[in-house]
Design a protein around this motif. Sequence first.
Motif, PDB file in Angstrom:
ATOM      1  N   LEU A  15      36.311  48.522   6.479  1.00 30.41           N
ATOM      2  CA  LEU A  15      35.034  48.449   7.435  1.00 30.41           C
ATOM      3  C   LEU A  15      33.558  47.515   6.584  1.00 30.41           C
ATOM      4  O   LEU A  15      33.611  46.538   7.640  1.00 30.41           O
ATOM      5  N   PRO A  16      33.342  47.807   5.898  1.00 29.35           N
ATOM      6  CA  PRO A  16      32.399  47.059   5.903  1.00 29.35           C
ATOM      7  C   PRO A  16      33.271  45.097   5.232  1.00 29.35           C
ATOM      8  O   PRO A  16      32.557  44.230   5.574  1.00 29.35           O
ATOM      9  N   ARG A  17      34.290  44.680   5.330  1.00 32.20           N
ATOM     10  CA  ARG A  17      34.907  43.840   4.466  1.00 32.20           C
ATOM     11  C   ARG A  17      35.653  43.312   6.154  1.00 32.20           C
ATOM     12  O   ARG A  17      35.193  42.117   6.459  1.00 32.20           O
ATOM     13  N   GLY A  18      35.252  44.167   7.046  1.00 32.71           N
ATOM     14  CA  GLY A  18      36.221  43.779   8.737  1.00 32.71           C
ATOM     15  C   GLY A  18      34.470  43.489   9.275  1.00 32.71           C
ATOM     16  O   GLY A  18      34.743  42.194   8.927  1.00 32.71           O
ATOM     17  N   LEU A  19      33.871  43.599   8.934  1.00 35.85           N
ATOM     18  CA  LEU A  19      32.043  43.875   9.390  1.00 35.85           C
ATOM     19  C   LEU A  19      31.991  42.090   8.886  1.00 35.85           C
ATOM     20  O   LEU A  19      31.189  41.173   9.429  1.00 35.85           O
ATOM     21  N   LYS A  20      32.214  41.697   7.768  1.00 38.24           N
ATOM     22  CA  LYS A  20      32.019  41.011   6.874  1.00 38.24           C
ATOM     23  C   LYS A  20      32.411  39.798   7.620  1.00 38.24           C
ATOM     24  O   LYS A  20      32.628  38.769   7.756  1.00 38.24           O
ATOM     25  N   ALA A  21      33.875  39.779   7.995  1.00 39.57           N
ATOM     26  CA  ALA A  21      35.242  38.874   8.646  1.00 39.57           C
ATOM     27  C   ALA A  21      34.325  38.417   9.741  1.00 39.57           C
ATOM     28  O   ALA A  21      34.599  37.513  10.405  1.00 39.57           O
ATOM     29  N   VAL A  22      33.784  39.487  10.408  1.00 42.98           N
ATOM     30  CA  VAL A  22      33.144  39.200  11.994  1.00 42.98           C
ATOM     31  C   VAL A  22      31.487  38.185  11.599  1.00 42.98           C
ATOM     32  O   VAL A  22      31.743  36.940  12.788  1.00 42.98           O
ATOM     33  N   VAL A  23      31.637  38.511  10.902  1.00 35.82           N
ATOM     34  CA  VAL A  23      30.220  37.554  10.400  1.00 35.82           C
ATOM     35  C   VAL A  23      30.672  36.228  10.083  1.00 35.82           C
ATOM     36  O   VAL A  23      30.200  35.200  10.667  1.00 35.82           O
ATOM     37  N   ASP A  24      32.055  35.833   9.462  1.00 35.74           N
ATOM     38  CA  ASP A  24      32.526  34.940   9.089  1.00 35.74           C
ATOM     39  C   ASP A  24      32.319  33.976   9.818  1.00 35.74           C
ATOM     40  O   ASP A  24      32.719  33.272  10.188  1.00 35.74           O
ATOM     41  N   GLN A  25      33.520  34.804  10.952  1.00 31.15           N
ATOM     42  CA  GLN A  25      34.312  34.792  11.972  1.00 31.15           C
ATOM     43  C   GLN A  25      33.103  33.965  12.975  1.00 31.15           C
ATOM     44  O   GLN A  25      33.348  32.174  13.793  1.00 31.15           O
ATOM     45  N   PHE A  26      32.042  34.643  13.336  1.00 26.25           N
ATOM     46  CA  PHE A  26      30.889  34.349  14.656  1.00 26.25           C
ATOM     47  C   PHE A  26      29.376  32.842  14.143  1.00 26.25           C
ATOM     48  O   PHE A  26      29.066  33.311  14.320  1.00 26.25           O
ATOM     49  N   TYR A  27      29.923  33.300  12.315  1.00 26.62           N
ATOM     50  CA  TYR A  27      28.573  32.387  11.823  1.00 26.62           C
ATOM     51  C   TYR A  27      28.972  30.375  12.431  1.00 26.62           C
ATOM     52  O   TYR A  27      30.051  30.180  11.684  1.00 26.62           O
TER      53      TYR A  27
END
Length: 69
Positions: A15-27
């Motif tokens: 879950l934390p890695r997935g949230l990091k992927a979301v942050v990276d994708q929408f930054y």
Amino acid sequence: MKPLIYLQDPALYTLPRGLKAVVDQFYQGGDPKWEIVLAASVITTLPLIVIFFIGQRHFVQGIATTGRR
């Protein structure tokens, strides 16, 4: 840091890695899309809250019986 290094397949992200992927994708361009990041955070936290409220009686009972000994 280890999930960032070892996990390469998005299907295996924690879950934390997935949230990091979301942050990276929408930054985009120095302007993060915080509404999307916060929505993803709520979606990942909501099942844990539901599980806690379903099992709350058992958690409290376990704590109470431990204190009586």
